[in-house]
Design an enzyme around this catalytic site. Sequence first.
Site, PDB file in Angstrom:
ATOM      1  N   SER A  19      23.307  14.503 115.888  1.00  8.70           N
ATOM      2  CA  SER A  19      22.489  13.477 115.234  1.00  8.70           C
ATOM      3  C   SER A  19      22.434  12.201 116.058  1.00  8.70           C
ATOM      4  O   SER A  19      21.368  11.586 116.175  1.00  8.70           O
ATOM      5  CB  SER A  19      23.022  13.175 113.824  1.00  8.70           C
ATOM      6  OG  SER A  19      24.243  12.475 113.871  1.00  8.70           O
ATOM      7  N   GLU A  20      23.546  11.800 116.647  1.00 10.30           N
ATOM      8  CA  GLU A  20      23.557  10.580 117.454  1.00 10.30           C
ATOM      9  C   GLU A  20      22.610  10.692 118.642  1.00 10.30           C
ATOM     10  O   GLU A  20      21.881   9.762 118.957  1.00 10.30           O
ATOM     11  CB  GLU A  20      24.976  10.258 117.933  1.00 10.30           C
ATOM     12  CG  GLU A  20      25.887   9.722 116.855  1.00 10.30           C
ATOM     13  CD  GLU A  20      25.434   8.386 116.295  1.00 10.30           C
ATOM     14  OE1 GLU A  20      24.969   7.513 117.061  1.00 10.30           O
ATOM     15  OE2 GLU A  20      25.554   8.197 115.066  1.00 10.30           O
ATOM     16  N   VAL A  21      22.608  11.832 119.300  1.00 10.84           N
ATOM     17  CA  VAL A  21      21.720  12.021 120.448  1.00 10.84           C
ATOM     18  C   VAL A  21      20.267  12.053 119.989  1.00 10.84           C
ATOM     19  O   VAL A  21      19.401  11.412 120.585  1.00 10.84           O
ATOM     20  CB  VAL A  21      22.092  13.298 121.232  1.00 10.84           C
ATOM     21  CG1 VAL A  21      21.066  13.592 122.324  1.00 10.84           C
ATOM     22  CG2 VAL A  21      23.489  13.173 121.831  1.00 10.84           C
ATOM     23  N   VAL A  44      27.728  15.388 114.129  1.00  9.56           N
ATOM     24  CA  VAL A  44      27.665  13.934 114.356  1.00  9.56           C
ATOM     25  C   VAL A  44      27.065  13.664 115.738  1.00  9.56           C
ATOM     26  O   VAL A  44      26.158  12.843 115.887  1.00  9.56           O
ATOM     27  CB  VAL A  44      29.058  13.293 114.207  1.00  9.56           C
ATOM     28  CG1 VAL A  44      29.036  11.830 114.636  1.00  9.56           C
ATOM     29  CG2 VAL A  44      29.569  13.425 112.778  1.00  9.56           C
TER      30      VAL A  44
END
Length: 140
Positions: A47-49, A44
């Site tokens: 992917s966010e970065v 998670v």
Amino acid sequence: MTTHSLRKMLTAVDRWYRRHARVLPWRVGPEDRDAGVKPDPYLVWLSEVMLQQTTIPHATPYFERFRSRWPTVKKLAAASWEDVSAAWAGLGYYARARNLHRCAQQVATVHGGQFPDSVDALAALPGIGRSTAAAIAAFA
């Protein structure tokens, strides 16, 4: 809003999500969640970065390569900056890659390879602001 109307709205949102959710490599789908599969906070966070300042189609191949090459935060933390930087090439904003590597090292050493589960503790990590911390906490 009453408790009954809130439940009704949440049920409608859940039904919509089950029909329309996109399949993404970092997301645990509704059926898997129902079966007890938990999202991996590392994936998670990664992917966010990666999704900051770019699109899902552009970031997905990078995500897949990172996940394959460094399947855990500890493995990413142990990687050389040169390898991480080379793998990041093309995603731009290299400060994100530096913070990604520093964050992985901090999670590996200070937190024993486990991402904290509070927004405040996540936001204290390198490169994670309040909104990214909230997203990681919510999705993971």
